[in-house]
Design an enzyme around this catalytic site. Sequence first.
Site, PDB file in Angstrom:
ATOM      1  N   GLY A 182       0.781  -1.224   0.000  1.00  0.00           N
ATOM      2  CA  GLY A 182       0.000   0.000   0.000  1.00  0.00           C
ATOM      3  C   GLY A 182       0.811   1.271   0.000  1.00  0.00           C
TER       4      GLY A 182
ATOM      5  N   GLU B 103       4.709  -6.113   0.744  1.00  0.00           N
ATOM      6  CA  GLU B 103       4.156  -6.419  -0.585  1.00  0.00           C
ATOM      7  C   GLU B 103       3.977  -5.145  -1.422  1.00  0.00           C
ATOM      8  OE1 GLU B 103       0.561  -8.369   0.482  1.00  0.00           O
ATOM      9  OE2 GLU B 103       1.540 -10.193   1.201  1.00  0.00           O
ATOM     10  N   PRO B 104       5.052  -4.510  -1.850  1.00  0.00           N
ATOM     11  CA  PRO B 104       4.896  -3.339  -2.718  1.00  0.00           C
ATOM     12  C   PRO B 104       4.493  -3.746  -4.128  1.00  0.00           C
ATOM     13  CG  PRO B 104       7.217  -3.892  -2.510  1.00  0.00           C
ATOM     14  CD  PRO B 104       6.466  -4.827  -1.590  1.00  0.00           C
ATOM     15  N   GLY B 105       3.547  -3.049  -4.696  1.00  0.00           N
ATOM     16  CA  GLY B 105       3.160  -3.264  -6.091  1.00  0.00           C
ATOM     17  C   GLY B 105       3.147  -1.940  -6.814  1.00  0.00           C
ATOM     18  N   ARG B 106       2.198  -1.066  -6.422  1.00  0.00           N
ATOM     19  CA  ARG B 106       2.095   0.267  -6.998  1.00  0.00           C
ATOM     20  C   ARG B 106       3.426   1.023  -6.920  1.00  0.00           C
ATOM     21  NH1 ARG B 106      -2.586   3.338  -6.618  1.00  0.00           N
ATOM     22  NH2 ARG B 106      -3.253   1.955  -4.923  1.00  0.00           N
TER      23      ARG B 106
ATOM     24  N   ARG C  14      -9.463   4.373 -12.766  1.00  0.00           N
ATOM     25  CA  ARG C  14      -9.223   4.831 -11.408  1.00  0.00           C
ATOM     26  C   ARG C  14      -9.821   6.205 -11.118  1.00  0.00           C
ATOM     27  NH1 ARG C  14      -4.963   5.958  -9.479  1.00  0.00           N
ATOM     28  NH2 ARG C  14      -5.297   5.195  -7.345  1.00  0.00           N
TER      29      ARG C  14
ATOM     30  N   TYR D 185     -12.142   5.748  -8.097  1.00  0.00           N
ATOM     31  CA  TYR D 185     -11.580   6.208  -6.833  1.00  0.00           C
ATOM     32  C   TYR D 185     -11.509   7.725  -6.710  1.00  0.00           C
ATOM     33  CZ  TYR D 185      -9.674   1.410  -6.677  1.00  0.00           C
ATOM     34  OH  TYR D 185      -9.518   0.056  -6.682  1.00  0.00           O
TER      35      TYR D 185
ATOM     36  N   CYS E 224     -19.057   6.537 -23.372  1.00  0.00           N
ATOM     37  CA  CYS E 224     -20.406   7.087 -23.168  1.00  0.00           C
ATOM     38  C   CYS E 224     -20.741   7.206 -21.691  1.00  0.00           C
ATOM     39  CB  CYS E 224     -21.431   6.229 -23.900  1.00  0.00           C
ATOM     40  SG  CYS E 224     -21.245   6.263 -25.683  1.00  0.00           S
TER      41      CYS E 224
ATOM     42  N   TYR F  61      -2.743  -0.748 -11.666  1.00  0.00           N
ATOM     43  CA  TYR F  61      -4.197  -0.878 -11.704  1.00  0.00           C
ATOM     44  C   TYR F  61      -4.852  -0.202 -12.902  1.00  0.00           C
ATOM     45  CZ  TYR F  61      -3.065  -2.371  -7.043  1.00  0.00           C
ATOM     46  OH  TYR F  61      -2.490  -3.028  -5.990  1.00  0.00           O
TER      47      TYR F  61
END
Length: 468
Positions: A277, A320-323, A364, A368, A395, A425
């Site tokens: 996160g 757990e780094p991803g972003r 996103r 978000y 649309c 993402y």
Amino acid sequence: MSSTTHEAGWAHAPGALRGPTWLREPADPNALVPSLWSTTAHKVDGDLVVGGLAVADLVAEHNTPAYVLDEEDFRRRARAFRDAFADYDVYYAGKAFLCTSVARWVAEEGLHLDVCSNGELTVALRAGVDPARIGYHGNNKTHPELRRAVAAGVGRIVVDSFVEVERLAAITAELGARQGVMVRVTAGVEAHTHEYIATAHEDQKFGFSITSGDAFAAVGRVQAAPGLELLGLHSHIGSQIFDSSGFEVAARRILRLHARVADELGVTMPEMDLGGGFGIAYTTQDDPSDPAQLATEMTKIVDDECRGLGLPQTPRLSIEPGRAIVGPAMCTVYTVGTVKQVALDGGAVRTYVSVDGGMSDNIRTALYDADYSCTLASRTSQAPPVLARVVGKHCEAGDVVVRDEFLPGDVAPGDLVAVPGTGAYCRSMASNYNHALRPPVIAVRDGEARVLLRRETEDDLLATDVGA
């Protein structure tokens, strides 16, 4: 053109739309803000260059929209986490973005890999990732999914419900296997992020509550199952987090449970996972911590709490780094199709810049309320900047790519616009809404380009249409 969004004050021309107080006109509309872009990105005579290649040249060959992935930047960020957290196990969160090439990069840079579906596991195994270095997440893993993971030799499965513990125990008995297990707990921490990506408060679908006693009960069930090896506790407090205080509160509560398990069950769990996160800079308002700072702060938090609890040893930690690895490494390039001046109440005008992608390649902003930046990527402009809204072609009125950004006043059809920070993402949540074709992912490095995921075709769309 670069974003200077979320800074105090902004200049405006007479009759122009007066924007938010944090938005101001950039000093140099043709420059990039380095913190928002991959490390090799720069401008040459107005042309955006990434990985030694002008995006205009990439577009000439591959068209738009297209995701451009800076391989060197990805690898640098992976190494930065690996080196900063040298005493941890670093799992790349594959849900952020995964393909076989990226899975190989992760393995080559010495990271583990986190997957959360059968499809992600398939990609990881196809890439040749050592199953023992794979962690498997998910709140509703089916019997076939769990059976395949156990049979493949996945190093750890993060259990998320009592039903899953029962399923996994039955599968290990059937296969005569022993499976490493972590118990996901909800620590009751309110992460300062969007409601949909905050995952450690009590009222949500993930994990076992510490407060209710379910987490302790789940640990006991795992410990009692002959085929399950209890590795430790897992926590994830949310996404796009900049403040370590949330990790501090979570670690304190998790370690208290860790100590209770040792005292009451006589079991010393060898591991603990603090999740991921970690935030990145989407606009200049964002100020993420670097991996070294995170490692120092998080290690001190855990060490201090272990000493306070009198624990004889600190569990081996994982994150757990991803972003934080793939997010800044990718940008999305679009072609401008139309530019529209829309009169608003009070005589103000908003400039709408429509591009050839949108919510099908980046959901996103709509999902978000996420903020992004962008730049004119194909030329230098001397025109005064105007406050623009970059929108997609779908649309939906909510089909917004960049809500507020300064672009040159002469932005026109045919110009290229690039949006940084789209590695996490965007492609992984991309859709075929309006039967759009999902864009390609093109890796660039040292002046060479390689297609990692090709652009979808109309034949791809029709392949699942049984009436075609």
